[in-house]
Design a protein around this motif. Structure first.
Motif, PDB file in Angstrom:
ATOM      1  N   ASP A   1       0.836  -1.216   0.000  1.00  0.00           N
ATOM      2  CA  ASP A   1       0.000   0.000   0.000  1.00  0.00           C
ATOM      3  C   ASP A   1       0.865   1.257   0.000  1.00  0.00           C
ATOM      4  N   ALA A   2       1.904   1.272  -0.838  1.00  0.00           N
ATOM      5  CA  ALA A   2       2.884   2.358  -0.789  1.00  0.00           C
ATOM      6  C   ALA A   2       2.243   3.731  -0.921  1.00  0.00           C
ATOM      7  N   GLU A   3       1.178   3.835  -1.724  1.00  0.00           N
ATOM      8  CA  GLU A   3       0.574   5.148  -1.945  1.00  0.00           C
ATOM      9  C   GLU A   3      -0.248   5.639  -0.755  1.00  0.00           C
ATOM     10  N   THR A   4      -0.735   4.724   0.056  1.00  0.00           N
ATOM     11  CA  THR A   4      -1.672   5.106   1.116  1.00  0.00           C
ATOM     12  C   THR A   4      -1.276   4.649   2.508  1.00  0.00           C
ATOM     13  N   SER A   5      -0.190   3.918   2.641  1.00  0.00           N
ATOM     14  CA  SER A   5       0.189   3.336   3.931  1.00  0.00           C
ATOM     15  C   SER A   5       0.435   4.403   4.988  1.00  0.00           C
ATOM     16  N   ALA A   6       0.111   4.051   6.224  1.00  0.00           N
ATOM     17  CA  ALA A   6       0.356   4.945   7.358  1.00  0.00           C
ATOM     18  C   ALA A   6       1.812   4.935   7.798  1.00  0.00           C
ATOM     19  N   VAL A   7       2.633   4.043   7.262  1.00  0.00           N
ATOM     20  CA  VAL A   7       4.063   4.042   7.585  1.00  0.00           C
ATOM     21  C   VAL A   7       4.648   5.382   7.153  1.00  0.00           C
TER      22      VAL A   7
ATOM     23  N   SER B   1       4.368   4.902  13.640  1.00  0.00           N
ATOM     24  CA  SER B   1       3.644   4.770  12.371  1.00  0.00           C
ATOM     25  C   SER B   1       3.510   3.313  11.949  1.00  0.00           C
ATOM     26  N   PHE B   2       4.432   2.453  12.415  1.00  0.00           N
ATOM     27  CA  PHE B   2       4.310   1.027  12.099  1.00  0.00           C
ATOM     28  C   PHE B   2       3.031   0.463  12.722  1.00  0.00           C
ATOM     29  N   ASP B   3       2.765   0.858  13.959  1.00  0.00           N
ATOM     30  CA  ASP B   3       1.542   0.409  14.635  1.00  0.00           C
ATOM     31  C   ASP B   3       0.309   0.968  13.944  1.00  0.00           C
TER      32      ASP B   3
END
Length: 301
Positions: free
Chosen positions: A116-122, A257-259
């Motif tokens: 989800d590179a475009e939208t990830s919370a990371v 952000s990982f969580d």
């Protein structure tokens, strides 16, 4: 007949890069003479040079080294860098590598990205999304974008300290993470590099099933006999706790952000594309945990 060194692995002195080289030569039987291994510190690659691998210097901050490193290469694995200390630096480095690969006539790039590179919370997901976009915008004929889920090894960042204190603070909620061993992802990258696939594809690589923090905590309790309470907190509270423990706030926000990504479902998925690419099942997280995490956790206590 002399073989051309046409397959290149960047970041070859790192954990993932070394594992990719091991799989190329050991698992897939690629002749060492076909492989180029690059690093900012090529002196660290003496072992590979002694095995017949071509070793070259490649410094993402020095374009001249990239041009020389990529010369004659047809396919390369671009392993994402660890430059997270300066906003924008990582993406600049990746773009420099892509431009150099394009100019060198590289025909296929394999890139280690993020689900989800475009939208990830990371927090560093935009680096991956930007790199993917740069690869697609280049004149390079083909690419394989490997959206790698979280390494199984990452559980060892927080878990030892949590067992020491008896509390595991998390903002992941009931979100699961489909952990996958680094070595499995190295096999995937090596397979994609050595393949004759010449088109364009994006593959999301996950472990067999998603694991919640509560489920990982139960594995830890069973393995160590220690009490471990999972304490759900907000992302902001998690950041405050980490900064209170001495972690710089920018670093704390990255970890938090990982969580947030797990809670949002960004790190959970199916292992179907991993199996289709490699022809293998990924190592189960339970097996990995018993073999790798348990010795660390029990030794620490």
């Amino acid at each position: 007949m002399t073989q051309t060194a046409d397959l290149l692995v960047t970041g070859a002195s790192g954990h993932l890069g070394r594992a990719v080289l091991n799989h190329l030569i050991g698992t897939l039987g690629v002749p060492a003479a076909r492989i180029v291994a690059t690093s900012r510190k090529p002196e660290d690659l003496g072992e590979w040079a002694s095995r017949g691998v071509t070793v070259r210097k490649a410094d993402y901050d020095d374009p001249a080294t990239l041009s020389a490193a990529f010369s004659g290469v047809k396919r390369l694995v671009l392993i994402s860098t660890d430059a997270l200390d300066e906003p924008g630096k990582r993406l600049r480095q990746h773009k420099a590598a892509i431009e150099a690969a394009d100019k060198a006539g590289v025909q296929h790039i394999v890139y280690t990205s993020l689900p989800d590179a475009e939208t990830s919370a990371v927090s560093f997901a935009p680096d991956h999304a930007g790199t993917e976009a740069a690869i697609k915008a280049s004149a390079i004929a083909g690419h394989t974008l490997l959206r790698n889920s979280w390494y199984s090894e990452n559980v060892l960042h927080a878990l030892p300290h949590a067992l020491e204190t008896g509390k595991w603070f998390t903002a992941a909620g009931n979100g699961g993470t489909s952990y996958v061993a680094r070595d499995d992802l190295a096999l995937a990258a090596a397979t994609a590099l050595a393949a004759d696939f010449s088109g364009k594809r994006t593959l999301s690589l996950y472990g067999a099933k998603p694991w919640t923090v509560d489920e990982v905590a139960e594995l830890a309790r069973q393995a160590t006999g220690k009490p471990l309470e999972v304490v759900q907190v907000s992302v902001d509270d998690l950041v405050r706790g980490m900064t209170g423990a001495g972690l710089p706030e920018p670093v704390a926000r990255v970890f938090a952000s990982f969580d947030a990504a797990a809670a949002a479902g960004n790190l959970a998925g199916s292992d179907a594309e991993f199996r289709a690419l490699t022809g293998r099942e990924p190592q189960s997280f339970e097996e990995w945990f018993a073999r790798n995490a348990v010795p660390v956790l029990t030794q620490a206590g």
